[in-house]
Design a protein around this motif. Structure first.
Motif, PDB file in Angstrom:
ATOM      1  N   GLU A 133     -11.374   2.737   1.496  1.00 11.72           N
ATOM      2  CA  GLU A 133     -12.508   3.661   1.393  1.00 11.72           C
ATOM      3  C   GLU A 133     -13.507   3.143   0.361  1.00 11.72           C
ATOM      4  O   GLU A 133     -14.713   3.152   0.588  1.00 11.72           O
ATOM      5  CB  GLU A 133     -11.994   5.062   1.012  1.00 11.72           C
ATOM      6  CG  GLU A 133     -13.032   6.162   1.148  1.00 11.72           C
ATOM      7  CD  GLU A 133     -13.751   6.424  -0.158  1.00 11.72           C
ATOM      8  OE1 GLU A 133     -14.895   6.909  -0.123  1.00 11.72           O
ATOM      9  OE2 GLU A 133     -13.180   6.119  -1.234  1.00 11.72           O
ATOM     10  N   SER A 172      -7.397   0.323   5.509  1.00 12.30           N
ATOM     11  CA  SER A 172      -7.574   1.690   5.990  1.00 12.30           C
ATOM     12  C   SER A 172      -8.476   2.482   5.046  1.00 12.30           C
ATOM     13  O   SER A 172      -8.331   2.441   3.829  1.00 12.30           O
ATOM     14  CB  SER A 172      -6.192   2.341   6.099  1.00 12.30           C
ATOM     15  OG  SER A 172      -6.323   3.720   5.924  1.00 12.30           O
ATOM     16  N   SER A 173      -9.434   3.189   5.647  1.00 17.44           N
ATOM     17  CA  SER A 173     -10.395   3.899   4.805  1.00 17.44           C
ATOM     18  C   SER A 173     -10.313   5.411   5.008  1.00 17.44           C
ATOM     19  O   SER A 173     -11.225   6.138   4.679  1.00 17.44           O
ATOM     20  CB  SER A 173     -11.808   3.412   5.119  1.00 17.44           C
ATOM     21  OG  SER A 173     -12.091   3.675   6.471  1.00 17.44           O
ATOM     22  N   ASP A 174      -9.188   5.884   5.594  1.00 17.35           N
ATOM     23  CA  ASP A 174      -9.137   7.320   5.911  1.00 17.35           C
ATOM     24  C   ASP A 174      -8.980   8.211   4.677  1.00 17.35           C
ATOM     25  O   ASP A 174      -9.416   9.343   4.659  1.00 17.35           O
ATOM     26  CB  ASP A 174      -8.025   7.615   6.935  1.00 17.35           C
ATOM     27  CG  ASP A 174      -6.729   6.915   6.556  1.00 17.35           C
ATOM     28  OD1 ASP A 174      -6.712   6.270   5.491  1.00 17.35           O
ATOM     29  OD2 ASP A 174      -5.751   7.011   7.315  1.00 17.35           O
ATOM     30  N   LYS A 175      -8.355   7.667   3.609  1.00 17.58           N
ATOM     31  CA  LYS A 175      -8.090   8.514   2.453  1.00 17.58           C
ATOM     32  C   LYS A 175      -9.136   8.249   1.378  1.00 17.58           C
ATOM     33  O   LYS A 175      -9.429   7.098   1.067  1.00 17.58           O
ATOM     34  CB  LYS A 175      -6.684   8.214   1.906  1.00 17.58           C
ATOM     35  CG  LYS A 175      -5.951   9.448   1.453  1.00 17.58           C
ATOM     36  CD  LYS A 175      -4.450   9.214   1.271  1.00 17.58           C
ATOM     37  CE  LYS A 175      -4.180   7.927   0.541  1.00 17.58           C
ATOM     38  NZ  LYS A 175      -2.801   7.680   0.211  1.00 17.58           N
ATOM     39  N   SER A 218       0.817   3.374  -2.279  1.00 16.43           N
ATOM     40  CA  SER A 218      -0.472   3.867  -1.779  1.00 16.43           C
ATOM     41  C   SER A 218      -1.382   4.404  -2.892  1.00 16.43           C
ATOM     42  O   SER A 218      -2.587   4.432  -2.734  1.00 16.43           O
ATOM     43  CB  SER A 218      -0.239   4.947  -0.726  1.00 16.43           C
ATOM     44  OG  SER A 218       0.434   6.032  -1.336  1.00 16.43           O
ATOM     45  N   SER A 254      -8.805   5.420  -1.516  1.00 16.07           N
ATOM     46  CA  SER A 254      -7.984   4.274  -1.140  1.00 16.07           C
ATOM     47  C   SER A 254      -8.846   3.012  -1.215  1.00 16.07           C
ATOM     48  O   SER A 254     -10.073   3.086  -1.255  1.00 16.07           O
ATOM     49  CB  SER A 254      -7.432   4.446   0.271  1.00 16.07           C
ATOM     50  OG  SER A 254      -8.493   4.346   1.188  1.00 16.07           O
ATOM     51  N   GLN A 261      -7.566  -4.044   9.398  1.00 10.57           N
ATOM     52  CA  GLN A 261      -8.630  -3.609   8.501  1.00 10.57           C
ATOM     53  C   GLN A 261      -8.032  -2.717   7.422  1.00 10.57           C
ATOM     54  O   GLN A 261      -7.114  -1.957   7.699  1.00 10.57           O
ATOM     55  CB  GLN A 261      -9.697  -2.845   9.283  1.00 10.57           C
ATOM     56  CG  GLN A 261     -10.987  -2.722   8.519  1.00 10.57           C
ATOM     57  CD  GLN A 261     -12.140  -2.335   9.416  1.00 10.57           C
ATOM     58  OE1 GLN A 261     -11.946  -1.894  10.552  1.00 10.57           O
ATOM     59  NE2 GLN A 261     -13.351  -2.477   8.916  1.00 10.57           N
ATOM     60  N   GLN A 277     -15.525   0.385   1.720  1.00 10.92           N
ATOM     61  CA  GLN A 277     -16.513   0.765   2.738  1.00 10.92           C
ATOM     62  C   GLN A 277     -17.697   1.518   2.147  1.00 10.92           C
ATOM     63  O   GLN A 277     -18.688   1.758   2.834  1.00 10.92           O
ATOM     64  CB  GLN A 277     -15.857   1.624   3.831  1.00 10.92           C
ATOM     65  CG  GLN A 277     -14.812   0.897   4.659  1.00 10.92           C
ATOM     66  CD  GLN A 277     -15.389  -0.222   5.500  1.00 10.92           C
ATOM     67  OE1 GLN A 277     -16.561  -0.223   5.836  1.00 10.92           O
ATOM     68  NE2 GLN A 277     -14.552  -1.206   5.820  1.00 10.92           N
TER      69      GLN A 277
END
Lengths: 305, 269
Positions: A137, A128-131, A59, A134, A126, A140
């Motif tokens: 992110e 993941s863009s939470d962190k 990660s 990353s 998709q 995005q």
């Protein structure tokens, strides 16, 4: 007017991806006169492969390594699926006529779509863009250009397409393999009698097309959802792009891709409801076919009897 | 068994044995047997539709024979794909010239070197020195062939822009550039005037002497056949009806009959 710049940039970026896919259509058509309707699915497989690599990466991998790695893996996946498709589905029926090949291509397209939904249970994926920091992110993140937000990652599309097109053009026009490709596309029998292994040339042509479709899949996957049907529309539009630019022509495919991308966004600029966006590509196709049936940069060839 | 056959046929460069080919009900070639020795010039003549071009298509692997065998330089070549036969050393030209029209003249020749080129796509994309040295070498060799045929001035023109006579020459140059040891020429003098035909006769002889190759040619122009060929094979309705020196063949009653008819049938002209 600010909006115009936004839609133009956005159109160029998406057009670059259409161009990458269109190059594969144009190469394969140039060599074996087959409209490879499964080509959009090579793109879909590329997007899934990229996502798969993303899942296995630790990660904390910095995006500067992860993004090129994902692009390359998608390209390799595109190559594998394209070469397998050619060997298993197209090669055995190569002498059975163009209609049989076309129907096989449509069949392969459905097969790959359904295989993808069978394996993934049709869940859209998709990055993941939470962190913060990353890959998802970073993909995005967007900048504001001309009154609209454009994702930063989209700016990668144009140089990637440009670089791949130049390499491809160089291979086709300057190298021995390119000469063989051009020879096979003009007269396969005469080429074979000059010692060219036609099977090998066709295989390598699919390899190049698959590579570019796979990479296009990775690029779109970065900021959009990945799902089994994702290859259908871009595949169709890239096919239109190849025809508009002149099928069989490398610069034509790029030009056609950019035109379709830009026209599509210009329609939005003119306040046409976005549901009609997809119609734009088909209108362009009809107009070009009426005025210049061989495509903008296409060579005017008469069918030989 | 195959091995034994190979040993038996190794004395001649090229050998055909009982070759037959039918298209539907039509026997295009029937029980065709012949041999060619290294350095020979052999002619294949016969009326239109006698099956001459089919013989060439069978030898080069464009068609597969229904029966019979071909040997070339100790290899059993029947049923091998065209590119393999080309690699083994048989090249041909076509009656209706098949150049790669949208390639330049020099690229048409370079195509013939395809099988000998030792760089790969990685060398080419990374522009390694090997790529440039190999490309330079084949460019020089290709120019050599263009000069031999006197068409080096057109090297960078598209093949489609050449006049007819030069197109014929380019096609022969390309066949020769494959480094073939057996050259099949399908009507090389078609469409040439008598002076050009005489030039061509000399050129073919020169090629044979310089490159030590054998030539097997189809021709309707009897001046070329009689001047050039050491042996002539006459084909009619797919069968060999005569075989011998040009003089023997010329005086053979069967041959005269095949070309002119017997005179017994009613002749509507």
């Amino acid at each position: 007017m600010d909006n115009f710049i936004f839609f133009l940039t956005s159109g160029l970026c998406i057009g670059a991806v259409y161009a990458l896919i269109a190059l594969g259509y144009t190469l394969v058509y140039g060599i074996i006169k087959l409209i490879n309707f499964a080509h959009g699915e090579f793109y879909m497989v590329g997007a899934y492969a990229g996502f798969g690599i993303y899942l296995v990466l630790p990660s904390g991998t910095p995006a500067i390594f992860a993004i090129p790695l994902i692009i390359i893996s998608s390209g390799i996946a595109g190559i594998i699926i394209a070469v397998l498709t050619e060997q298993i589905a197209y090669k055995p029926i190569r002498k059975s006529g163009r209609l049989a090949a076309l129907l096989t291509a449509i069949g392969v397209s459905f097969l790959l779509q359904n295989l993808a939904s069978f394996i993934n249970k049709a869940n859209p994926l998709q990055y993941s863009s939470d962190k913060v920091g990353s890959i998802g992110e970073i993909c995005q993140r967007s900048v504001s250009i001309g009154g609209g937000g454009i994702k930063i990652i989209q700016f990668v599309y144009i140089p990637v397409t440009l670089a791949l097109t130049l390499i491809l053009w160089y291979i086709v026009m300057k190298t021995n393999f390119g000469r063989a490709m051009r020879a096979v596309s003009q007269d396969p029998d005469a080429a074979a009698l000059m010692g060219i292994n036609i099977d090998s040339v066709i295989r390598k042509t699919f390899l190049l097309g698959g590579l570019m479709a796979g990479i296009a899949g990775a690029l779109i996957g970065f900021h959009s959802v990945i799902e089994p049907m994702m290859g259908f529309m871009p595949g169709l539009k890239a096919f239109i792009a190849a025809v508009v630019g002149g099928i069989g022509s490398i610069p034509g495919a790029v030009l056609g891709g950019l035109i379709i991308g830009i026209v599509e966004n210009m329609v939005l600029f003119c306040n046409v409801p976005s549901g009609y966006k997809d119609v734009a590509a088909f209108v362009v196709l009809i107009l070009v076919l009426l005025v210049r049936p061989q495509g903008i940069l296409g060579r005017n060839t008469r069918e030989k009897v | 068994m195959k091995h034994l056959d190979t040993i038996q046929k190794e004395f001649k460069q090229f050998f055909a044995e009982g070759v037959g080919k039918s298209f539907g009900g039509l026997k295009a070639v029937d029980n065709f047997s012949m041999e060619i020795d290294t350095g020979e010039i052999v002619g294949l003549i016969g009326p239109n539709g006698a099956g001459k071009t089919t013989v060439f298509n069978l030898i080069t692997g464009m068609e597969t024979p229904d029966s019979g065998k071909f040997y070339f330089q100790r290899d059993y070549i029947t049923g091998k794909p065209p590119h393999v036969i080309s690699e083994l050393g048989i090249a041909r030209t076509f009656q209706n010239i098949r150049l790669l029209d949208y390639l330049t003249v020099i690229d048409n020749i370079k195509i013939a070197y395809h099988k000998h080129i030792s760089y790969n796509l990685a060398h080419a994309s990374l522009r390694l020195p090997k790529f440039f040295s190999v490309e330079k070498e084949i460019t020089e060799k290709s120019f050599g062939f263009l000069e031999l045929f006197g068409i080096e001035d057109s090297a960078y023109e598209l093949a489609s822009s050449l006049p007819y006579g030069k197109r014929r020459k380019l096609e022969m140059a390309r066949a020769l550039a494959t480094e073939a040891s057996l050259l099949l020429l399908d009507e090389p003098a078609a469409g040439l005037n008598p002076r050009e035909t005489a030039e061509l006769t000399e050129l073919i002889r020169k090629i044979r002497d310089e490159f030590h190759i054998s030539i097997f040619l189809i021709e309707h122009d009897m001046s070329l056949v009689m001047n050039l060929c050491e042996r002539v094979i006459v084909l009619n309705f797919g069968e060999i009806i005569a075989h011998g020196t040009p003089l023997e063949v010329q005086n053979n009653p069967d041959v005269i009959e095949a070309y002119l008819g017997t005179g017994k049938k009613k002749n509507v002209s």
